[in-house]
Design a protein around this motif. Structure first.
Motif, PDB file in Angstrom:
ATOM      1  N   GLY A 159       0.761  -1.243   0.000  1.00  0.00           N
ATOM      2  CA  GLY A 159       0.000   0.000   0.000  1.00  0.00           C
ATOM      3  C   GLY A 159       0.787   1.285   0.000  1.00  0.00           C
ATOM      4  O   GLY A 159       0.185   2.369  -0.010  1.00  0.00           O
ATOM      5  N   ARG A 211       0.521  -1.183   5.475  1.00  0.00           N
ATOM      6  CA  ARG A 211      -0.772  -1.824   5.251  1.00  0.00           C
ATOM      7  C   ARG A 211      -1.904  -1.152   6.045  1.00  0.00           C
ATOM      8  O   ARG A 211      -2.937  -0.760   5.486  1.00  0.00           O
ATOM      9  CB  ARG A 211      -0.707  -3.308   5.595  1.00  0.00           C
ATOM     10  N   ALA A 252      -2.375   2.554   4.989  1.00  0.00           N
ATOM     11  CA  ALA A 252      -3.006   2.648   3.671  1.00  0.00           C
ATOM     12  C   ALA A 252      -4.512   2.466   3.786  1.00  0.00           C
ATOM     13  O   ALA A 252      -5.296   3.172   3.131  1.00  0.00           O
ATOM     14  CB  ALA A 252      -2.409   1.615   2.722  1.00  0.00           C
ATOM     15  N   ASP A 253      -4.944   1.532   4.616  1.00  0.00           N
ATOM     16  CA  ASP A 253      -6.378   1.361   4.852  1.00  0.00           C
ATOM     17  C   ASP A 253      -6.959   2.594   5.532  1.00  0.00           C
ATOM     18  O   ASP A 253      -8.039   3.087   5.167  1.00  0.00           O
ATOM     19  CB  ASP A 253      -6.624   0.137   5.740  1.00  0.00           C
TER      20      ASP A 253
END
Length: 282
Positions: A49, A263, A266-267
């Motif tokens: 990400g 990760r 990025a979410d």
């Protein structure tokens, strides 16, 4: 606020992944010191990400000793070249103009200087001539002395004023205004409490008129916050707290967050972007 740089998202907070090509990083203990391992890690960050990857060859943790300039070049430039050749958007994390120049020649697109151009008088002219984005961080001293410089009359107002003065120096030296990114320098000449004060007022930094980068990932003040009877939370167990800071930063209008494990962040920034888009249409 966004940067006019191809390859970066324009509709949400950017996620910058970190590759430390050092044997003594606080965050990963030299796991990526080998150039091949560093390149593979950079590619993994993108798969997880990261929108761009920040490559550095000198630890800037409090107390870290300086690295010989030739050694920094040896560590950084091959990794930058291989990542850029693989299509990764690369930032070079360095205070030194020689490293920045060779990294740009190897394909780096951004210079991230924790000293904001103060450590090397040749850095700002180089960036101005190269016409690349330049991250200007609030900085008072090199790593061995930085925590001896945590005295402020008012940490928020003083950091804002000092950072604004450095930005003016950068602009006066010829760097285009649209190329400047600002960073409040969490953990650099700041105590844990001072970091929290700055985080509570991120919108003031965004109001300086330049994209804002927030770099809180895995830092000691998060470990202290999450401490238990055994002591501070271990470095590798601070990812949820880092993602929380990424959420706060995106909500405050930050252009980007600099993180070791992209990760979760990025979410987080995508959730914030979706929420902001919905609010804009309400």
């Amino acid at each position: 606020m966004t940067l006019p740089l191809a390859g970066l998202p324009q509709d949400r907070c950017v996620v910058m992944g970190v590759v430390n090509v050092t044997p003594d990083s606080f965050s990963d203990g030299g796991r990526w010191f080998d150039p091949g391992a560093a390149v593979e890690h950079g590619l993994e960050l993108v798969r997880h990400g990261a929108d761009l990857v920040d490559v550095g060859g000198e630890s800037t943790r409090p107390g870290a000793l300086p690295v010989d300039r030739d050694e920094e070049l040896r560590r950084v430039v091959p990794v930058v070249r291989r990542l850029a050749d693989a299509g990764v958007l690369v930032s070079v994390d360095t205070m030194w103009s020689a490293t920045a120049e060779q990294a740009l020649e190897a394909g780096a697109a951004i210079v991230n200087d924790v000293s904001g151009g103060r450590a090397d008088e040749r850095m700002i002219p180089l960036v101005a001539q190269a016409d690349v984005p330049f991250v200007v961080m609030h900085w008072r001293a090199h790593s061995p002395q930085m925590q001896q410089h945590t005295q402020y009359d008012d940490v928020l107002e003083d950091v804002l004023a000092e950072l604004a003065a450095q930005v003016r120096a950068v602009l006066d030296a010829g760097v285009a205004p649209e190329r400047v990114v600002v960073d409040p320098g969490l953990g650099f000449s700041k105590t844990g409490d001072q970091n929290w004060t700055l985080l509570a007022h991120l919108r003031r930094f965004a109001a300086l008129g330049h994209p804002l980068l927030v770099a809180a990932s895995r830092k000691g003040f998060l470990g202290s916050l999450l401490a238990d009877e055994h002591g501070p939370r271990p470095v590798m167990e601070r990812e949820d707290a880092t993602a929380a800071i990424s959420t706060i930063s995106a909500m405050a209008g930050a252009w980007g967050v600099r993180v070791h494990d992209p990760r979760r962040s990025a979410d987080a920034v995508r959730v914030v972007a979706r929420l902001r888009a919905e609010a804009a249409h309400a």
